[in-house]
Structure formats: structure tokens, C-alpha cells
Design an enzyme around this catalytic site. Structure first.
Site, PDB file in Angstrom:
ATOM      1  N   SER A   1       0.863  -1.192   0.000  1.00 28.54           N
ATOM      2  CA  SER A   1       0.000   0.000   0.000  1.00 28.54           C
ATOM      3  C   SER A   1       0.888   1.226   0.000  1.00 28.54           C
ATOM      4  O   SER A   1       2.027   1.175   0.471  1.00 28.54           O
ATOM      5  CB  SER A   1      -0.867   0.024   1.264  1.00 28.54           C
ATOM      6  OG  SER A   1      -0.116   0.463   2.386  1.00 28.54           O
ATOM      7  N   ASP A   2       0.381   2.334  -0.510  1.00 29.70           N
ATOM      8  CA  ASP A   2       1.109   3.577  -0.263  1.00 29.70           C
ATOM      9  C   ASP A   2       0.973   3.889   1.234  1.00 29.70           C
ATOM     10  O   ASP A   2       0.168   3.284   1.939  1.00 29.70           O
ATOM     11  CB  ASP A   2       0.569   4.715  -1.139  1.00 29.70           C
ATOM     12  CG  ASP A   2       1.628   5.786  -1.395  1.00 29.70           C
ATOM     13  OD1 ASP A   2       2.559   5.934  -0.566  1.00 29.70           O
ATOM     14  OD2 ASP A   2       1.537   6.485  -2.411  1.00 29.70           O
TER      15      ASP A   2
END
Lengths: 389, 330
Positions: free
Chosen positions: A291-292
Site C-alpha cells: 500500500s502507499d
């Protein structure tokens, strides 16, 4: 003399026997001669649910100079942690923490250390938008090799680069990080970058794993405002935003980063269609998606998850394997699996993907970064020469 | 440009002596100490043959014009003024959006102040996004876009200004005439009334298009030639174009190959880049650039499900203002 010789011979045989027995006792996953897929299966079969979930979390380690991501250095890191963003410029602290992982965790799974090496590590070269203006992908490949060499020798196994988001609004600040407005141009330079970072073998001491970002459509941010909604039709998704990703996945990119943006109602980090249907099923990507920073917990602010537990469930089911600084998977995933809300087969698939990249990087055989002087690893004259071109 | 016979160069602007901002937004472990400033780059390049003077002029933003008078007096005695302006490194990158692509007024004002002296101006820009240059372009004699170059800083750009390097860069992103044109990009879809629907107050075309860029030499493109004018869907095709360097300098030229599909079951972009190639062409020399066209790869389109289609019919292969028609049959 004869006796001594015989005696010596006996000792020699005894040693050989001991060695052979010892080898038999080495678990399959630690044997470098065994094919990676077998090693993954063997290791997975030994892991508890808790150990599996630990592989899917990423914290930080060292000096954090990014003002957007200020957070205290994570203290008391668990030895089982899957990954760390490493902010130091030399491998000393990395190696200390890696020792803890190798020696204090039950199975001795190495940590993968990552960093934002976007346009150079210490030999910083031109921003990607400018690199594309060279129309020289070979040169970009060389520059990324320089970045890979400096990074790997300084304790980084994995870079969050290249950004291959087609970007058509200069108000958006992140246009600097990509290769401009054209899908084909982003594809060509993205592939060059992946080749430069990863080479043919990520295990050769000078290479790192690449991470395509931000999957997908982040460049379409409305009004050039960052982190916001994007309106992307299925047609535009396929003919404009996906082609660079498809090209780079086919070129062997190890990982991708799921984006912050909401794609026409379904956020990039909860989007089963883009993450699983397209990426994993149609393109058969066998690496993993991270994920960012905070993108899983932000599913709440985007209004698709009531709480962090639901955000965790949506992200893992959609196809995000690693939680970057959300504190979500580590808190909720064991519970979600035990309650049957997330299937064990999805968990196993996620862990296998992470382990696959760790094995490919050679981290099980070479968990520690060899120590070189700064002069031998950073700002070498030949590296500077590449930046100058 | 290049500045070959210049004895006095005034180097003016907030970027001229700055090293940090040349690193760009994600500088990792890059350090300003590793960077050569623009001024230092120019000094080592022009050190012997020209004398250099410097004034900061103003800051990157704000309203303080106190430095203008020093800038004027430095510029007054120079033959050429190199004005170094642009964006701080934190103005682009993550969480760094801007409402306008124009530089802050103070920087534009500095250029206008110097322009009053009637000296030739080389505008040297370091920035992390396309800029709105419609106010600066008419009053500058040359514009050099160096982006954020990293540790090499002012070294290569000084060699461009001196003429040691013949520039060959071309833009990877459109520079709009003004921010209000956004979104504007080369591969827009076709309009219902291509000749109409223009802005009433500003030009509708970009200031600098995708793939725009000047060089110290000139190139002449001959006509496109295809190995076949009609091909089957599975048949490959070679198209070539001879490019002649008609100028006095050796150079590197990038040829961009586009396709267009004027009529299709969906509306496609005006043109789509499918291939590019850069080659060195010596002064007076002609090089032939080739494009090996694979119809399925280069002429097809995808629909909203990701299914790829290649339709029969006419296509154009385009290089600059040259185009050639290809027919795809069963």
C-alpha cells in the site's frame, strides 16, 4: 605413518558424514539449491498465522527526513516483521536489525529493507520528467543501475520507483516523478528503469527490487490536488493509465504500490478489479503489492470503510499484500482470518508473494549487507559521469 | 545561443547560486554539498574567455524588490544576461500542488526589470513541472529548461550555453500557453468541430507541444516511405524516413513515430506515439530512421474491458508534418 594415515582417513569420513547429516537437517527453505517455489511452500507450511501476518507489515527504521511522513522511529521492532523502510545511508543499523530477525525469530526470515530512491540514492540525477526528455531509455537504465548499486550496497533491497503514472495536469506536484503525459513514453522509460534496478538477477549484490507506482490512475487527480478523487472511465483506464503498468509487469517488475486515489468510486487500495482481476489474474503478476503510506487506513477518510478492521479486510481481499505504515494488518488480520472473514488461502497467497521476492533477492543466503567504505559505494566518478549525461 | 563570443555575462536570479533546489523533490541521500551551482558551472565553463558577475535579484517568492537595483547594475554592464529562476524543490513532488503553472510574480517581475535594459536574455529554468511562460517567452531571447538536474547541477547546462553540448532534449509533457488550458496533451481525442470551440481570450494551442525542443543545428525530414501500402493484419511493415542534418553542428535527433486511426468503432486520439528513436547525425549527413510496424501491437485499440481489437481500414503513420496512409485488410 600408516596408522596415522588410516586414522586421518577415518576422521575425514566422519566429518563428511557429519556434514551430510547436517545438510539433511537444514530445512528445505534454507537450502539455496532447492527451487524457489519449493522453498516458499516449505517455509509457508511451517508458519503460524501470526508469523504469516507479520510478513505483511512494513514499519520504518532510522532517520526520517520526509516531512510528509514524520513518525517516530519504530522502537522495539518485532523480529518477525516483514519489511522496513530504511532511512539511514549506511547498512550498520540495518544489519543489527537483520541479525535480530535472523537469530531471534523462530524461522529466521530476513526483513526486506526499502527506501524511496526515486532519482538516485546519493548520486542524485535529473528528475524523471527531465530524464524522459532525453528520449534515451538506455541512459535511464544506466542511471537506475547506479541508483540500485548505491542503494543495495548501503542496505536497501527495494526501491519505491519507478512512477509510471500518466500525468496531464502540471498543477499536480508529482508530475516531477514520472515520465510525462504519454502512455507509451511512460511504458518505455518504466521498463528501462525496471531493467536498471533489477537487472537479470536481483541477487547479484548491485540490484534492487523495483516498485511500480501508483497503481493506478493517481496522475488523474482532479484539479491537480494530491490524494483526491479521480474520474477514470473504463476506456481511459485501459487505453491511458494501464498500458505502462502492463509493459512493466511483463518486463518483470517485482512489486507495485497501490495508489491513494479513488478510481471512480473505488479507491486504488481497495480495488479488486485493478489489483486482482487485472494484475494478478490477467497479467499473472507473481510479486506483491504494497500500500502507499497509510493508504489502507485512509479507506476510512475516503468513506469506504467504517473502521481500520474493515479497511484491512477490504485491502487484503482486493489484493494489497503489504501494509505500509497503517498499523492495520498487524492489528486485525489474524482476527479476520480466524473469524473466516479473510480466507486462509488469500493470506497464504499474500505471504507467498512477499517470500518470493525475498528469495529472488537472495536475502535468505545474504541477509546482511557487506560493509564497504563510503568511497567505494557512493558518488563514484563513473556514477557521476552517468548523471552528467 | 550558444554564447561563444561573449565577454561579459551577468548571472542573475535566486536559482543561480542555489544548490539545494537543483536536487529535486525526492533527493534520497543527496546533499547540497555534492551539487555544482549554476553559477559555479558557468564559471568553470566560461572562466577564461568571459567575465561573470552575479546578483540574486530577488527571492523565489514574496514581494521584496530591494535586490532589483543590484541586478540592474550588474546587467547594465554585461553583454548577455543569464536569468536563473524556477521552483524550489519542495514546490513539486508529493503533497505539492500549485494552482498555477506560472512562477511567482516577483520572478517574472525580475525578468521584466532586466528586459528594460535592452540586453539579450537567456532564461534558465529549473523546475519540477511544466511552467506557464506566456509572459516570459516574448521578452527572452532564449529559454533553457534544465529541470532539476541533481548533483551535476550547473555543469551540463553551462556546456549547453557555451555550445560545447548541442542540446537534443525534447519535452515529455506539454507546456500549456496558460494554466487555464489544462488538461492539454498531444493525444487528445478528436473534436466534433476541430476548427471551432476555441478559447476567445487566449490561444487554444499549447505554447510548447509534447516533443518540442531546439538544437544548434537544423534537420530536414524527407518523405516517409513504406515497404507496402496495404498489409494483412498479421503482416509486418517497415516504414522509413531519411533525416538530414542541414546545419553546421553535429547533433542527436529523436524521431517520434505516431499513428492515427481517423475512423474506427471508437473515437481514438488525434495521434498516438508508438515508437521513438534517437540517432546521432553529423553535419551534412543523412540518417535513415526505421519503424518496424506490427499491426496488432501498433494499430490496435483496447476497449473498456481490456479486449484488444484491430479493425480493417486506413491508418496514418505520422512523423512531424509528414504522414503516409496504410491500409489494413483481412
Amino acid at each position: 605413518m600408516k596408522k596415522l594415515f588410516v586414522y586421518g582417513f577415518c576422521l575425514l569420513s566422519l566429518n563428511l558424514n557429519l556434514f551430510a547429516n547436517g545438510n539433511k537437517n537444514i530445512p528445505l527453505y534454507k537450502d539455496a539449491k532447492v527451487p524457489i517455489e519449493k522453498r516458499i511452500d516449505d517455509l509457508l507450511s511451517r508458519m503460524t498465522i501470526e508469523e504469516k501476518v507479520s510478513q505483511l507489515n512494513q514499519y520504518t527504521l532510522g532517520r526520517n527526513s520526509n516531512i510528509n511522513n514524520v513518525g517516530d522511529e519504530v522502537k522495539n521492532l518485532p523480529a518477525e516483521i516483514g519489511s522496513l523502510i530504511y532511512f539511514n545511508a549506511d547498512p550498520l543499523l540495518r544489519n543489527q536489525v537483520q541479525h535480530k530477525a535472523m537469530e531471534e525469530s523462530r524461522l529466521g526470515i530476513p526483513i526486506i529493507f526499502a527506501f524511496d530512491v526515486i532519482h538516485g540514492f546519493r548520486t542524485v540525477y535529473q528528475i524523471s520528467l527531465g530524464q524522459a526528455c532525453s528520449w534515451n531509455p538506455k541512459l535511464v537504465e544506466q542511471a537506475c543501475l547506479v541508483a540500485a548499486q548505491e542503494s543495495r550496497m548501503s542496505g536497501i533491497d527495494w526501491t519505491f520507483s519507478p512512477m509510471i503514472d500518466v500525468a496531464r495536469d502540471g498543477r499536480w506536484g508529482r508530475v516531477a516523478e514520472g515520465y510525462g503525459e504519454d502512455p507509451y513514453t511512460n511504458a518505455v522509460f518504466g521498463v528501462a528503469s525496471v531493467k536498471g534496478y533489477q537487472g537479470n538477477n536481483m541477487n547479484d549484490g548491485n540490484r534492487v527490487a523495483a516498485c511500480l507506482k501508483h497503481y493506478v490512475g493517481y496522475g488523474a487527480s482532479e484539479g491537480g490536488r494530491d490524494y483526491v478523487y479521480t474520474e477514470i472511465s473504463p476506456q481511459t483506464l485501459w487505453d491511458t493509465y494501464l498500458p505502462p503498468y502492463e509493459a512493466c509487469v511483463k518486463a518483470g517488475a517485482a512489486t507495485l504500490m497501490s495508489s491513494f486515489n479513488d478510481i471512480s468510486g473505488i479507491p486504488g487500495s481497495a480495488n479488486q478489479y485493478t489489483l486482482t482481476e487485472i494484475l494478478k489474474k490477467r497479467w499473472e503478476h507473481d510479486g506483491f503489492v504494497v500500500s502507499d503510506w497509510g493508504a489502507i487506513e485512509q479507506l476510512r477518510s475516503q468513506g469506504v470503510a467504517a473502521n481500520r478492521e474493515e479497511a484491512s479486510s477490504k485491502a487484503i481481499i482486493a489484493g494489497v499484500e503489504m501494509d505500509m505504515m497503517n498499523g492495520c494488518y498487524d492489528k486485525y488480520l489474524v482476527k479476520l482470518v480466524n473469524e473466516g472473514k479473510v480466507s486462509e488461502s488469500r493470506l497464504n497467497d499474500a505471504v507467498k508473494r512477499v517470500l518470493r521476492i525475498k528469495f529472488s533477492l537472495g536475502l535468505f543466503e545474504q541477509p546482511f549487507t557487506p560493509i564497504y567504505t563510503e568511497k567505494d559505494r557512493l558518488l563514484k566518478p563513473e556514477s557521476f559521469a552517468v548523471a552528467k549525461k | 545561443m550558444p554564447l561563444t563570443q561573449t565577454s561579459k555575462i551577468a548571472v542573475i536570479g535566486p536559482m543561480a547560486q542555489n544548490r539545494e533546489h537543483l536536487l529535486g523533490s525526492w533527493a534520497a541521500h543527496g546533499s547540497p554539498e555534492d551539487v555544482t551551482s549554476i553559477y559555479d558551472g558557468l564559471k568553470s565553463e566560461f572562466g577564461v574567455k568571459s567575465s561573470l558577475s552575479y546578483a540574486k535579484g530577488c527571492d523565489f517568492d514574496g514581494t521584496d524588490t530591494i535586490g532589483f537595483s543590484e541586478a540592474r547594475s550588474v546587467a547594465k554592464v554585461a553583454d548577455v544576461v543569464v536569468i536563473c529562476i524556477g521552483e524550489k524543490r519542495g514546490w513539486s513532488g508529493e503533497n505539492a500542488s500549485r494552482s498555477t503553472l506560472a512562477l511567482p510574480q516577483i520572478q517574472e517581475e525580475l525578468v521584466r526589470e532586466i528586459k528594460k535594459l535592452g540586453k539579450p536574455i537567456v532564461l534558465l529554468l529549473s523546475n519540477g513541472r511544466p511552467l506557464e511562460l506566456n509572459k516570459l517567452e516574448p521578452i527572452c531571447d532564449a529559454i533553457v529548461e534544465m529541470w532539476q538536474p541533481g548533483v551535476v547541477g550547473g555543469i551540463p547546462v553551462a556546456e549547453v550555453i557555451s555550445g560545447k553540448i548541442n542540446p537534443s532534449g525534447k519535452l515529455s509533457m506539454t507546456f500549456p500557453y496558460s494554466t487555464g488550458q489544462i488538461p492539454i496533451y498531444y493525444n487528445m481525442r478528436q473534436s466534433a468541430r476541430p476548427a471551432k470551440g476555441k478559447y476567445k481570450d487566449i490561444p487554444t494551442t499549447a505554447l510548447y507541444e509534447f516533443a518540442y525542443g531546439l538544437s544548434y543545428t537544423s534537420y530536414q525530414y524527407a518523405d516517409l516511405k513504406a515497404s507496402n501500402s496495404s498489409i494483412k493484419r498479421t503482416q509486418k511493415l517497415t516504414i522509413e524516413i531519411p533525416v538530414t542534418n542541414t546545419g553546421a553542428r553535429d547533433g542527436d535527433e529523436t524521431v517520434h513515430w505516431y499513428i492515427s486511426d481517423p475512423y474506427c468503432s471508437i473515437s481514438r486520439p488525434i495521434k498516438e506515439l508508438k515508437y521513438f528513436e534517437k540517432q546521432q547525425i553529423k553535419s551534412g549527413e543523412t540518417k535513415i530512421f526505421h519503424f518496424e510496424l506490427d499491426p496488432m501491437r501498433d494499430l490496435s485499440f483496447v476497449d473498456g474491458n481490456g479486449t484488444q481489437f484491430l479493425e480493417k481500414g486506413d491508418y496514418y503513420i505520422i512523423v512531424k508534418d509528414k504522414k503516409i496512409k496504410i491500409e489494413v485488410t483481412d
